[in-house]
Motif scaffolding. Structure first.
Motif, PDB file in Angstrom:
ATOM      1  N   ILE A  64       1.040  -1.297  -0.121  1.00  0.00           N
ATOM      2  CA  ILE A  64       0.301  -0.210   0.353  1.00  0.00           C
ATOM      3  C   ILE A  64       0.882   1.064  -0.578  1.00  0.00           C
ATOM      4  N   LEU A  65       1.845   1.360   0.514  1.00  0.00           N
ATOM      5  CA  LEU A  65       3.082   2.301   0.608  1.00  0.00           C
ATOM      6  C   LEU A  65       3.929   2.238   0.078  1.00  0.00           C
ATOM      7  N   ALA A  66       3.907   1.649  -1.275  1.00  0.00           N
ATOM      8  CA  ALA A  66       5.072   1.460  -2.502  1.00  0.00           C
ATOM      9  C   ALA A  66       4.357   2.897  -3.088  1.00  0.00           C
ATOM     10  N   GLU A  67       5.520   3.266  -3.496  1.00  0.00           N
ATOM     11  CA  GLU A  67       5.344   4.621  -4.348  1.00  0.00           C
ATOM     12  C   GLU A  67       5.486   4.641  -5.260  1.00  0.00           C
ATOM     13  N   ASN A  68       5.388   3.533  -6.042  1.00  0.00           N
ATOM     14  CA  ASN A  68       5.171   3.575  -7.308  1.00  0.00           C
ATOM     15  C   ASN A  68       4.947   2.138  -7.688  1.00  0.00           C
ATOM     16  N   PRO A  69       3.644   1.772  -7.560  1.00  0.00           N
ATOM     17  CA  PRO A  69       2.800  -0.071  -7.949  1.00  0.00           C
ATOM     18  C   PRO A  69       3.611  -0.442  -8.788  1.00  0.00           C
ATOM     19  N   ILE A  70       3.840   0.426 -10.416  1.00  0.00           N
ATOM     20  CA  ILE A  70       3.607  -0.767 -11.258  1.00  0.00           C
ATOM     21  C   ILE A  70       5.159  -0.974 -11.306  1.00  0.00           C
ATOM     22  N   ASN A  71       5.882  -0.021 -10.798  1.00  0.00           N
ATOM     23  CA  ASN A  71       7.350  -1.196  -9.915  1.00  0.00           C
ATOM     24  C   ASN A  71       8.026  -2.238  -9.767  1.00  0.00           C
ATOM     25  N   LEU A  72       6.608  -1.895  -8.397  1.00  0.00           N
ATOM     26  CA  LEU A  72       6.685  -2.870  -7.189  1.00  0.00           C
ATOM     27  C   LEU A  72       6.296  -4.215  -7.786  1.00  0.00           C
ATOM     28  N   LEU A  73       4.981  -4.253  -8.015  1.00  0.00           N
ATOM     29  CA  LEU A  73       4.802  -5.217  -9.636  1.00  0.00           C
ATOM     30  C   LEU A  73       6.188  -5.799 -10.175  1.00  0.00           C
ATOM     31  N   LYS A  74       7.074  -5.583 -11.174  1.00  0.00           N
ATOM     32  CA  LYS A  74       7.300  -6.213 -11.688  1.00  0.00           C
ATOM     33  C   LYS A  74       8.682  -6.696 -11.038  1.00  0.00           C
ATOM     34  N   THR A  75       9.076  -5.895  -9.634  1.00  0.00           N
ATOM     35  CA  THR A  75      10.370  -5.769  -8.668  1.00  0.00           C
ATOM     36  C   THR A  75       9.687  -7.539  -8.170  1.00  0.00           C
ATOM     37  N   ILE A  76       8.280  -7.463  -8.221  1.00  0.00           N
ATOM     38  CA  ILE A  76       7.879  -8.568  -7.105  1.00  0.00           C
ATOM     39  C   ILE A  76       7.749 -10.088  -8.681  1.00  0.00           C
ATOM     40  N   SER A  77       7.317 -10.124  -9.311  1.00  0.00           N
ATOM     41  CA  SER A  77       7.103 -10.220 -10.762  1.00  0.00           C
ATOM     42  C   SER A  77       8.176 -11.084 -11.054  1.00  0.00           C
ATOM     43  N   ASP A  78       9.401 -10.778 -10.655  1.00  0.00           N
ATOM     44  CA  ASP A  78      10.312 -11.060 -11.350  1.00  0.00           C
ATOM     45  C   ASP A  78      11.369 -12.272 -10.175  1.00  0.00           C
ATOM     46  N   LYS A  79      10.807 -12.184  -9.219  1.00  0.00           N
ATOM     47  CA  LYS A  79      11.600 -12.694  -8.197  1.00  0.00           C
ATOM     48  C   LYS A  79      10.779 -13.909  -7.856  1.00  0.00           C
ATOM     49  N   ILE A  80       9.335 -13.927  -7.827  1.00  0.00           N
ATOM     50  CA  ILE A  80       8.186 -15.279  -7.510  1.00  0.00           C
ATOM     51  C   ILE A  80       8.598 -16.558  -8.147  1.00  0.00           C
ATOM     52  N   THR A  81       8.684 -17.535  -7.838  1.00  0.00           N
ATOM     53  CA  THR A  81       8.550 -18.439  -8.114  1.00  0.00           C
ATOM     54  C   THR A  81       7.618 -19.705  -7.561  1.00  0.00           C
ATOM     55  N   LYS A  82       7.037 -20.791  -7.781  1.00  0.00           N
ATOM     56  CA  LYS A  82       6.692 -21.364  -7.525  1.00  0.00           C
ATOM     57  C   LYS A  82       6.757 -21.619  -6.293  1.00  0.00           C
ATOM     58  N   HIS A  83       8.281 -22.177  -6.057  1.00  0.00           N
ATOM     59  CA  HIS A  83       8.351 -22.454  -4.267  1.00  0.00           C
ATOM     60  C   HIS A  83       8.910 -21.066  -3.699  1.00  0.00           C
ATOM     61  N   SER A  84       8.614 -19.812  -4.173  1.00  0.00           N
ATOM     62  CA  SER A  84       7.851 -18.163  -2.630  1.00  0.00           C
ATOM     63  C   SER A  84       6.744 -18.988  -1.992  1.00  0.00           C
ATOM     64  N   ASP A  85       7.720 -18.635  -0.224  1.00  0.00           N
ATOM     65  CA  ASP A  85       6.735 -18.154   0.492  1.00  0.00           C
ATOM     66  C   ASP A  85       5.395 -17.342   0.391  1.00  0.00           C
ATOM     67  N   GLN A  86       4.710 -18.453   1.390  1.00  0.00           N
ATOM     68  CA  GLN A  86       3.677 -17.635   1.369  1.00  0.00           C
ATOM     69  C   GLN A  86       3.065 -16.042   1.220  1.00  0.00           C
ATOM     70  N   TYR A  87       3.970 -15.419   1.972  1.00  0.00           N
ATOM     71  CA  TYR A  87       3.887 -13.777   2.291  1.00  0.00           C
ATOM     72  C   TYR A  87       4.248 -12.972   0.732  1.00  0.00           C
ATOM     73  N   THR A  88       5.176 -13.110   0.313  1.00  0.00           N
ATOM     74  CA  THR A  88       5.957 -13.015  -1.181  1.00  0.00           C
ATOM     75  C   THR A  88       4.762 -13.076  -2.276  1.00  0.00           C
TER      76      THR A  88
END
Length: 208
Positions: A64-88
């Motif tokens: 919610i506090l992210a200044e740039n939601p688009i960049n945040l989504l890209k950052t998470i998308s680049d890191k996410i895998t099927k093995h990522s924890d539930q919080y990620t």
């Protein structure tokens, strides 16, 4: 740590005229944060695991506090895998929602629910996506089911009332909110605002 967490909560409460449900029930002030800091200094550092609810709230605030939601989504998308924890993965689902990618967000929340089907933030995530997609009936069904498990949970009450309003069932929303208010010693202010909205849309008085 916890002190920094509550500082973020204060920033969010000051910046948002319609705060998230946690802030409605736990309002932040500078005096309260100072008191928390003083109390924490009396205890040794915690070396155990952080609880799920705290980690989920912390994840939600970071989105919610992210200044740039688009960049945040890209950052998470680049890191996410099927093995990522539930919080990620929860953060990924929230980031998708904040970027108006409701169908993709819904799929992520539904996957989280298959693994932990009684986790309220995931239930709410699914419901919010259904509402955003115009499927308020689905949101109502899932939230009513969840309320059977957690009959007094403020968050479920709030989003169920919102789903009723979006579905054109403002009278049902108002009835739900009236029951909640009648059984709660100190109802959250946001509930009164929601009741007023439901009353206006159903041509009724908010309270009787």
């Amino acid at each position: 740590g916890m002190y920094e967490f509550f500082q973020i909560m204060l920033q969010l409460s000051q910046a948002n005229s319609n705060p998230i449900e946690f802030l409605s029930t736990h309002p932040m002030t500078n005096d309260r944060i100072a008191e928390i800091r003083n109390r924490l200094m009396r205890y040794p550092a915690w070396k155990g695991e952080e609880r799920d609810e705290y980690l989920l709230i912390k994840t939600k605030l970071s989105i919610i506090l992210a200044e740039n939601p688009i960049n945040l989504l890209k950052t998470i998308s680049d890191k996410i895998t099927k093995h990522s924890d539930q919080y990620t993965r929860y953060g990924f689902a929230l980031a998708l929602y904040e970027n108006n990618q409701y169908q993709e967000s819904l799929e992520q929340f539904q996957q989280l629910l298959t693994e932990r089907d009684e986790t309220i933030p995931y239930i709410i995530g699914v419901a919010r996506c259904h509402i955003a997609l115009g499927n308020s009936a689905n949101a109502i069904t899932s939230l009513e089911t969840a309320l059977k498990l957690y009959p007094a949970d403020f968050r479920l009450i709030y989003y169920l009332a919102q789903a009723f309003i979006e579905a054109g069932k403002s009278s049902e929303a108002l009835a739900l909110l009236r029951r909640y208010i009648s059984h709660k010693a100190d109802p959250e202010p946001v509930i009164y605002r929601q009741a007023a909205e439901a009353a206006a849309k159903s041509n009724q008085k908010a309270l009787s």
